[in-house]
Design a protein around this motif. Structure first.
Motif, PDB file in Angstrom:
ATOM      1  N   GLU A 145      12.077   2.251  -3.608  1.00  0.00           N
ATOM      2  CA  GLU A 145      11.212   3.257  -4.219  1.00  0.00           C
ATOM      3  C   GLU A 145      10.131   2.546  -5.020  1.00  0.00           C
ATOM      4  OE1 GLU A 145      11.292   6.854  -7.495  1.00  0.00           O
ATOM      5  OE2 GLU A 145      13.163   5.893  -6.902  1.00  0.00           O
ATOM      6  N   VAL A 146       8.895   2.952  -4.851  1.00  0.00           N
ATOM      7  CA  VAL A 146       7.772   2.346  -5.562  1.00  0.00           C
ATOM      8  C   VAL A 146       7.736   2.868  -6.983  1.00  0.00           C
ATOM      9  CG1 VAL A 146       5.273   2.034  -5.619  1.00  0.00           C
ATOM     10  CG2 VAL A 146       6.463   2.095  -3.419  1.00  0.00           C
ATOM     11  N   ASN A 155       0.841  -1.201   0.000  1.00  0.00           N
ATOM     12  CA  ASN A 155       0.000   0.000   0.000  1.00  0.00           C
ATOM     13  C   ASN A 155       0.873   1.245   0.000  1.00  0.00           C
ATOM     14  OD1 ASN A 155      -2.417  -1.434   0.058  1.00  0.00           O
ATOM     15  ND2 ASN A 155      -2.337  -1.643   2.280  1.00  0.00           N
ATOM     16  N   ALA A 156       1.303   1.653  -1.198  1.00  0.00           N
ATOM     17  CA  ALA A 156       2.138   2.847  -1.322  1.00  0.00           C
ATOM     18  C   ALA A 156       1.932   3.435  -2.713  1.00  0.00           C
ATOM     19  CB  ALA A 156       3.603   2.496  -1.106  1.00  0.00           C
ATOM     20  N   GLU A 157       2.052   4.737  -2.791  1.00  0.00           N
ATOM     21  CA  GLU A 157       1.895   5.446  -4.054  1.00  0.00           C
ATOM     22  C   GLU A 157       3.185   5.384  -4.863  1.00  0.00           C
ATOM     23  OE1 GLU A 157      -0.949   6.950  -5.112  1.00  0.00           O
ATOM     24  OE2 GLU A 157      -1.939   6.191  -3.303  1.00  0.00           O
ATOM     25  N   VAL A 158       3.072   5.534  -6.175  1.00  0.00           N
ATOM     26  CA  VAL A 158       4.242   5.576  -7.047  1.00  0.00           C
ATOM     27  C   VAL A 158       5.134   6.739  -6.621  1.00  0.00           C
ATOM     28  CG1 VAL A 158       5.013   5.950  -9.418  1.00  0.00           C
ATOM     29  CG2 VAL A 158       3.015   4.525  -8.973  1.00  0.00           C
ATOM     30  N   ALA A 192       6.839   6.799  -3.834  1.00  0.00           N
ATOM     31  CA  ALA A 192       7.035   6.742  -2.380  1.00  0.00           C
ATOM     32  C   ALA A 192       8.195   5.815  -2.033  1.00  0.00           C
ATOM     33  CB  ALA A 192       5.764   6.255  -1.693  1.00  0.00           C
TER      34      ALA A 192
END
Length: 66
Positions: free
Chosen positions: A64-65, A26-29, A31
């Motif tokens: 890093e996402v 659960n992480a945004e690009v 992040a």
């Protein structure tokens, strides 16, 4: 250098510059995500390997996402 990290009962071997698929992260690009549960840390030629929990407690892996 590579590390073995644990995330929600799964283990991943991670190398610098590698690309990995982590299920249900659960992480945004863009992040950064930190994995604190490092099980092993080793040099590529395995001449310097750490597996003792006391040696690994202050280590973490940041990704890093994409």
């Amino acid at each position: 250098m590579y590390a073995v990290v644990s995330d929600r009962s799964r283990q991943y071997i991670m190398r610098e510059g590698g690309i990995y698929k982590i299920d249900r992260l659960n992480a945004e690009v863009g992040a950064e995500v930190t994995f604190n549960d490092v099980l092993l840390l080793s040099s590529e030629d395995e001449s310097n390997t750490k597996i003792d929990a006391a040696d690994l407690k202050n280590n973490h892996v940041i990704v890093e996402v994409l």
